[in-house]
Design a protein around this motif. Structure first.
Motif, mmCIF file in Angstrom:
data_model
loop_
_atom_site.group_PDB
_atom_site.id
_atom_site.type_symbol
_atom_site.label_atom_id
_atom_site.label_comp_id
_atom_site.label_asym_id
_atom_site.label_seq_id
_atom_site.Cartn_x
_atom_site.Cartn_y
_atom_site.Cartn_z
ATOM 1 N N ILE A 66 0.839 -1.206 0.000
ATOM 2 C CA ILE A 66 0.000 0.000 0.000
ATOM 3 C C ILE A 66 0.869 1.249 0.000
ATOM 4 C CG2 ILE A 66 -1.647 1.340 1.366
ATOM 5 C CD1 ILE A 66 -2.799 -1.384 2.311
ATOM 6 N N ARG A 67 1.905 1.278 0.830
ATOM 7 C CA ARG A 67 2.778 2.453 0.906
ATOM 8 C C ARG A 67 3.523 2.672 -0.410
ATOM 9 N NH1 ARG A 67 6.854 1.874 4.346
ATOM 10 N NH2 ARG A 67 6.482 -0.281 4.990
ATOM 11 N N SER A 68 3.966 1.581 -1.043
ATOM 12 C CA SER A 68 4.648 1.717 -2.326
ATOM 13 C C SER A 68 3.716 2.287 -3.386
ATOM 14 C CB SER A 68 5.187 0.354 -2.771
ATOM 15 O OG SER A 68 5.723 0.426 -4.074
ATOM 16 N N ALA A 69 2.504 1.759 -3.453
ATOM 17 C CA ALA A 69 1.543 2.236 -4.449
ATOM 18 C C ALA A 69 1.212 3.707 -4.238
ATOM 19 C CB ALA A 69 0.274 1.393 -4.392
ATOM 20 N N GLU A 70 1.119 4.127 -2.985
ATOM 21 C CA GLU A 70 0.819 5.527 -2.677
ATOM 22 C C GLU A 70 1.983 6.448 -3.037
ATOM 23 O OE1 GLU A 70 -2.253 4.833 1.103
ATOM 24 O OE2 GLU A 70 -0.135 5.300 1.476
ATOM 25 N N ARG A 71 3.196 5.885 -3.091
ATOM 26 C CA ARG A 71 4.396 6.665 -3.400
ATOM 27 C C ARG A 71 4.805 6.515 -4.859
ATOM 28 N NH1 ARG A 71 8.362 3.954 -0.779
ATOM 29 N NH2 ARG A 71 9.850 5.565 -1.393
ATOM 30 N N GLY A 72 3.872 6.200 -5.724
ATOM 31 C CA GLY A 72 4.189 6.081 -7.142
ATOM 32 C C GLY A 72 5.028 4.876 -7.472
ATOM 33 N N SER A 73 4.814 3.786 -6.752
ATOM 34 C CA SER A 73 5.487 2.506 -6.981
ATOM 35 C C SER A 73 6.952 2.517 -6.553
ATOM 36 C CB SER A 73 5.385 2.059 -8.443
ATOM 37 O OG SER A 73 4.039 1.995 -8.864
ATOM 38 N N GLY A 74 7.343 3.417 -5.673
ATOM 39 C CA GLY A 74 8.720 3.446 -5.192
ATOM 40 C C GLY A 74 9.056 2.209 -4.375
ATOM 41 N N TRP A 75 10.343 1.816 -4.420
ATOM 42 C CA TRP A 75 10.768 0.644 -3.654
ATOM 43 C C TRP A 75 10.531 0.893 -2.176
ATOM 44 C CZ3 TRP A 75 11.579 -4.152 -4.931
ATOM 45 C CH2 TRP A 75 12.080 -5.020 -3.944
ATOM 46 N N THR A 76 9.893 -0.097 -1.499
ATOM 47 C CA THR A 76 9.495 0.058 -0.103
ATOM 48 C C THR A 76 9.881 -1.179 0.681
ATOM 49 O OG1 THR A 76 7.608 1.425 -0.799
ATOM 50 C CG2 THR A 76 7.550 0.517 1.438
ATOM 51 N N ASP A 77 10.654 -0.990 1.739
ATOM 52 C CA ASP A 77 11.043 -2.111 2.594
ATOM 53 C C ASP A 77 9.877 -2.535 3.483
ATOM 54 O OD1 ASP A 77 13.637 -2.159 1.621
ATOM 55 O OD2 ASP A 77 14.369 -0.746 3.144
ATOM 56 N N VAL A 78 9.789 -3.832 3.737
ATOM 57 C CA VAL A 78 8.795 -4.362 4.675
ATOM 58 C C VAL A 78 9.290 -4.116 6.090
ATOM 59 C CG1 VAL A 78 7.620 -6.447 5.473
ATOM 60 C CG2 VAL A 78 8.037 -6.101 3.030
ATOM 61 N N GLU A 79 8.458 -3.532 6.919
ATOM 62 C CA GLU A 79 8.840 -3.271 8.313
ATOM 63 C C GLU A 79 9.140 -4.586 9.039
ATOM 64 O OE1 GLU A 79 6.069 -0.984 10.508
ATOM 65 O OE2 GLU A 79 6.077 0.718 9.117
ATOM 66 N N PRO A 80 10.104 -4.569 9.961
ATOM 67 C CA PRO A 80 10.413 -5.778 10.704
ATOM 68 C C PRO A 80 9.372 -6.052 11.779
ATOM 69 C CG PRO A 80 11.759 -3.970 11.493
ATOM 70 C CD PRO A 80 11.013 -3.452 10.301
ATOM 71 N N ILE A 81 9.244 -7.323 12.150
ATOM 72 C CA ILE A 81 8.417 -7.694 13.297
ATOM 73 C C ILE A 81 9.187 -7.341 14.564
ATOM 74 C CG2 ILE A 81 7.405 -9.636 14.567
ATOM 75 C CD1 ILE A 81 6.849 -10.998 11.969
ATOM 76 N N LEU A 82 8.534 -6.697 15.502
ATOM 77 C CA LEU A 82 9.196 -6.315 16.742
ATOM 78 C C LEU A 82 9.660 -7.537 17.505
ATOM 79 C CD1 LEU A 82 6.776 -3.478 17.902
ATOM 80 C CD2 LEU A 82 8.895 -3.263 16.596
ATOM 81 N N ALA A 83 10.792 -7.410 18.172
ATOM 82 C CA ALA A 83 11.403 -8.552 18.860
ATOM 83 C C ALA A 83 10.474 -9.169 19.888
ATOM 84 C CB ALA A 83 12.715 -8.110 19.512
ATOM 85 N N GLU A 84 9.727 -8.338 20.607
ATOM 86 C CA GLU A 84 8.861 -8.895 21.659
ATOM 87 C C GLU A 84 7.684 -9.676 21.091
ATOM 88 O OE1 GLU A 84 7.846 -4.415 21.274
ATOM 89 O OE2 GLU A 84 9.584 -5.731 21.162
ATOM 90 N N VAL A 85 7.335 -9.422 19.821
ATOM 91 C CA VAL A 85 6.267 -10.174 19.174
ATOM 92 C C VAL A 85 6.814 -11.464 18.578
ATOM 93 C CG1 VAL A 85 4.622 -10.149 17.273
ATOM 94 C CG2 VAL A 85 4.883 -8.134 18.725
ATOM 95 N N ALA A 86 7.988 -11.390 18.002
ATOM 96 C CA ALA A 86 8.575 -12.548 17.325
ATOM 97 C C ALA A 86 9.147 -13.568 18.304
ATOM 98 C CB ALA A 86 9.683 -12.084 16.381
ATOM 99 N N ALA A 87 9.271 -13.210 19.568
ATOM 100 C CA ALA A 87 9.894 -14.107 20.551
ATOM 101 C C ALA A 87 9.109 -15.399 20.702
ATOM 102 C CB ALA A 87 9.987 -13.403 21.892
#
Length: 394
Positions: free
Chosen positions: A373-394
């Motif tokens: 969604i963020r990439s499409a809103e920015r004219g298809s610019g390359w967008t990194d996927v946010e990391p999962i927070l450590a306390e959630v991924a534990a």
């Protein structure tokens, strides 16, 4: 179970069937189903096999005789119901996508981690993982049968809203659905490809499109089918479509693979066309849901005069899940994946282990949706996927 329409019917069939097909350590009792309309939920309880019905999901969460809450509602209520159920010590099965926003999905994943410390289990309902051919596909990839993964090619094509007079059902409203084709069906191919390859999407470049921007308000709605009109034969009022009709994106995965994804509900003539192909250094493997009991496999290590895609009929007793069903060659259908999902969840609860996909797994899919969604809103610019927070991924 909260919700009783399309997904509610599919889940109910699974709960009715699972103990009759699989030898499980626990027995499922379908205690109560919840919906907003008293008459409709009462009829659903009778039709789907539930002992009782209610219009108040909170009453289910507070009951001592209920161990598991199955959330089959639109995405705008997933977080509230699932978090309350986990806090009350109930196991939770929640339909995909996990939530409508990243904030809600993170809250749900964090609640699942807290609950797990007390032996309470949670799982997100990505049912296509449980198609035997897909599970076999994952096993073959993990065993190195196609070598180093290079390409992933995934598409999920439907056409149920190509008619501009199709009404503005909840799936076309962002406040209820979160997104359109992207979250509704794109989430499935994101999860399926990550499941099969064992790799996660790390970045995307995307575009989305809404072809029909205004639709008639529904006279009545039941998800994938509805009627438009003012109820008196006049011209129906209209409202804005606030989600995407189609989403396409390129992606990189953390294992080095590159990928293309397409999700649309405007592919005229395609009813439920889900196809995934994985190309590797030693071969390729492909799955097409329209031939869900088959898998295509290409072995590039064979002699050149013997190479070609092989059709594997996935109906043998030693294929995933199938020892419980029919003799070889007797295919299964869409509903069986939900029964397999119920089996895996019940077995995990009985064993005290964490079922998959976990809420953390579902959060990761949600983070990919957000990057698209963020990439499409920015004219298809390359967008990194946010990391999962450590306390959630534990």
């Amino acid at each position: 179970m909260v919700g009783y329409a399309f997904m509610g019917a599919a889940h109910s069939q699974a709960w009715r069937t699972v103990n009759r097909v699989f030898d499980l350590p626990l027995h499922v009792r379908m205690t109560a189903v919840c919906g907003r309309d008293e008459a409709s939920v009462a009829a659903a309880a009778e039709r789907l096999g539930w002992d009782e019905h209610t219009t108040d999901w909170r009453s289910l969460v507070s009951r001592a005789d209920i161990d598991l809450i199955d959330v089959c509602t639109p995405g705008d209520s997933h977080a509230e119901i699932a978090i309350a159920a986990l806090a009350a010590g109930k196991h939770v099965l929640c339909e995909k996508p996990l939530a409508n926003t990243i904030a809600e999905a993170r809250e749900m994943a964090a609640a699942a981690v807290r609950a797990e410390a007390n032996g309470v289990r949670s799982m997100c309902g990505f049912n296509y993982r449980r198609v035997p051919a897909v599970t076999l596909m994952r096993r073959m990839v993990a065993d190195g049968r196609i070598g180093e993964i290079r390409h992933i090619r995934a598409a999920y094509l439907q056409d149920w809203i190509t008619d501009p007079q199709f009404p503005l059902v909840w799936r076309l409203q962002k406040d209820k659905a979160g997104s359109g084709a992207l979250g509704d069906i794109g989430a499935h191919i994101i999860d399926l490809t990550q499941f099969v390859t064992g790799q996660h999407i790390t970045g995307v470049t995307a575009l989305t499109e809404t072809f029909v921007k205004e639709r008639p308000l529904p006279q009545a709605s039941s998800g994938l089918s509805a009627a438009a009109g003012d109820g008196n034969g006049g011209t129906p009022a209209t409202g804005p479509v606030t989600v995407d009709d189609a989403a396409l994106f390129l992606a990189r995965l953390n294992g080095g693979a590159i990928a293309t994804y397409e999700a649309t509900r405007f592919a005229t003539g395609r009813k439920n066309g889900l196809r995934v192909e994985i190309n590797g250094s030693r071969g390729s493997v492909a799955f097409d849901f329209e031939r869900m009991n088959e898998l295509e496999f290409y072995d590039a290590t064979e002699p050149s005069d013997e190479q070609g895609f092989t059709r594997i009929l996935v109906t043998e007793p030693d294929h995933p899940y199938l020892s419980a069903w029919w003799p070889p060659g007797h295919g299964i259908g869409y509903e069986h994946a939900f029964t397999h999902q119920a089996r895996d969840l019940v077995e995990a609860i009985a064993a005290g282990s964490g079922p998959t996909p976990s809420f953390a797994d579902a959060l990761q899919v949600q983070l990919v949706l957000d990057a698209v969604i963020r990439s499409a809103e920015r004219g298809s610019g390359w967008t990194d996927v946010e990391p999962i927070l450590a306390e959630v991924a534990a």
